[in-house]
Design an enzyme around this catalytic site. Structure first.
Site, short mmCIF file in Angstrom:
data_model
loop_
_atom_site.label_atom_id
_atom_site.label_comp_id
_atom_site.label_asym_id
_atom_site.label_seq_id
_atom_site.Cartn_x
_atom_site.Cartn_y
_atom_site.Cartn_z
NE ARG A 128 89.10 -26.29 52.37
CZ ARG A 128 90.24 -26.45 53.02
NH1 ARG A 128 90.30 -27.19 54.10
NH2 ARG A 128 91.34 -25.84 52.62
CD GLU A 181 85.37 -23.69 57.78
OE1 GLU A 181 85.04 -24.85 58.04
OE2 GLU A 181 86.55 -23.32 57.73
CG HIS A 199 89.28 -24.99 59.15
ND1 HIS A 199 88.59 -24.72 58.00
CD2 HIS A 199 90.41 -25.65 58.76
CE1 HIS A 199 89.26 -25.19 56.96
NE2 HIS A 199 90.37 -25.76 57.39
C1 GLV Z 1 93.36 -26.39 55.91
O1 GLV Z 1 92.22 -26.65 55.90
C2 GLV Z 1 94.21 -26.59 54.78
O2 GLV Z 1 93.71 -26.84 53.67
O3 GLV Z 1 95.43 -26.50 54.95
#
Ligand code: GLV
Length: 331
Positions: free
Chosen positions: A239, A268, A286
């Protein structure tokens, strides 16, 4: 009264159709951007919502959304939820574990390979017409097979990465996690628990797969970067906010570590401007769980949670299960 479900972001038409068989659905297939106010207003009459990790469910939203009973996140991480507030309001939260584990572990490896072997940088060089000749040192990177991988966070995804590293690439795998795996699981993953300082000092590649929380905020700042080998790479699959991106950009620029691969960013979709100017970093938006099959499985699991909740009062993957056993919701 019919049950209203809001789907925060564009989603698979077939999943929206499934939900429409059960609920009054308000979708956002046009991808209208939310402001904090319009987001909160959109949930005013919602009984359930399908969120992504970018949609906050906080005190303000909960206070306004008086009918809300369930937030089904289409993500395994749920740091967009103010979980204590949701629990206090009697709102159940769900996530999408398991269905994305192997896909995300694959991506962790893709990012590691791209970073260590300088794939983005070299492609950019080729596309921009700079390639003139073969050179012995052209985009010479860092070895992956047989090297030492340090994994911070050893949940399901960390374990998937460890198995790939030890079994597929003959890597020595060190990991650091609050809790240690059982000896059987350590053997299965080919991984050994070490303290964080040892991991940072010994790893050729450091991979972050720890969930975000106040306790893991800025797990990697200048001090940790200083402990890493100058030839090391850092991969953040976890994250934004786990790494101090400004400190990382500076370390990359000064070549205090060799390279980084980042799929997640502090703040982000805004990316720290210094990360956009350094060349020894691979940046992706991401997408670690983004295969069609896995994203569909995530969407269907989130939809199943909504359907199960309203049909049977239970869900498949709760993140605050106590709410389900508590007397009727909403304070
Ligand atoms: C993506 O970042 C998730 O947490 O699935």
């Amino acid at each position: 009264m019919s049950i209203q479900v809001v789907i925060a972001r564009p989603n698979f038409p077939e999943v929206i159709e499934r939900l429409k068989q059960h609920f009054d659905v308000i979708d956002n297939q046009q991808d209208r951007p939310w402001t904090p106010q319009s987001w909160s207003e959109a949930l005013t009459h919602a009984d359930g919502v399908m969120t992504t990790g970018a949609d906050p469910v906080n005190q303000v939203v909960l206070t306004n959304a008086k009918r809300l009973r369930i937030c089904a996140n289409m993500a395994v991480g749920y740091n967009n939820f103010d979980l204590p507030a949701m629990t206090a309001h009697g709102v159940v939260g769900t996530n999408t574990p398991d269905v994305l584990t192997e896909t995300t572990a694959d991506f962790g490896f893709a990012l590691l390979m791209a970073t260590a072997r300088r794939i983005s940088e070299s492609e950019h060089f080729l596309r921009s017409g700079q390639w003139r000749e073969w050179r012995y040192d052209m985009f010479a990177g860092t070895e992956v097979h047989g090297s030492t991988l340090g994994i911070i966070g050893m949940g399901r995804i960390g374990q998937g990465i460890a198995r790939r590293a030890s079994k597929g690439f003959g890597m020595q795998v060190l990991y650091h996690n609050r809790s240690q795996l059982s000896p059987e699981m350590e053997a299965e993953c080919g991984a050994r628990w070490v303290d964080k300082a040892t991991l940072l000092r010994e790893a050729d590649h450091v991979m972050l797969v720890v969930p975000y929380s106040a306790a893991t905020h800025h797990t990697i700042v200048e001090a940790e970067l200083a402990q890493m080998k100058p030839t090391a790479t850092l991969i953040n699959l976890a994250r934004g906010g786990i790494v101090d991106d400004a400190a990382l950009a500076k370390a990359l620029k000064e070549r205090r570590i060799a390279a980084a691969g980042l799929d997640v960013f502090e703040g982000e979709p805004t990316v720290h401007p210094d990360l956009l100017t350094v060349t020894n970093v691979v940046l992706t938006p991401h997408i670690a769980s983004a295969t069609v099959k896995t994203r569909l499985a995530m969407a269907n699991l989130a939809a199943d949670n909504l359907i199960q909740y309203f049909q049977h009062g239970r869900v498949l993957t709760p993140v605050n299960p106590d709410v389900l056993n508590a007397p009727q919701r909403r304070v």
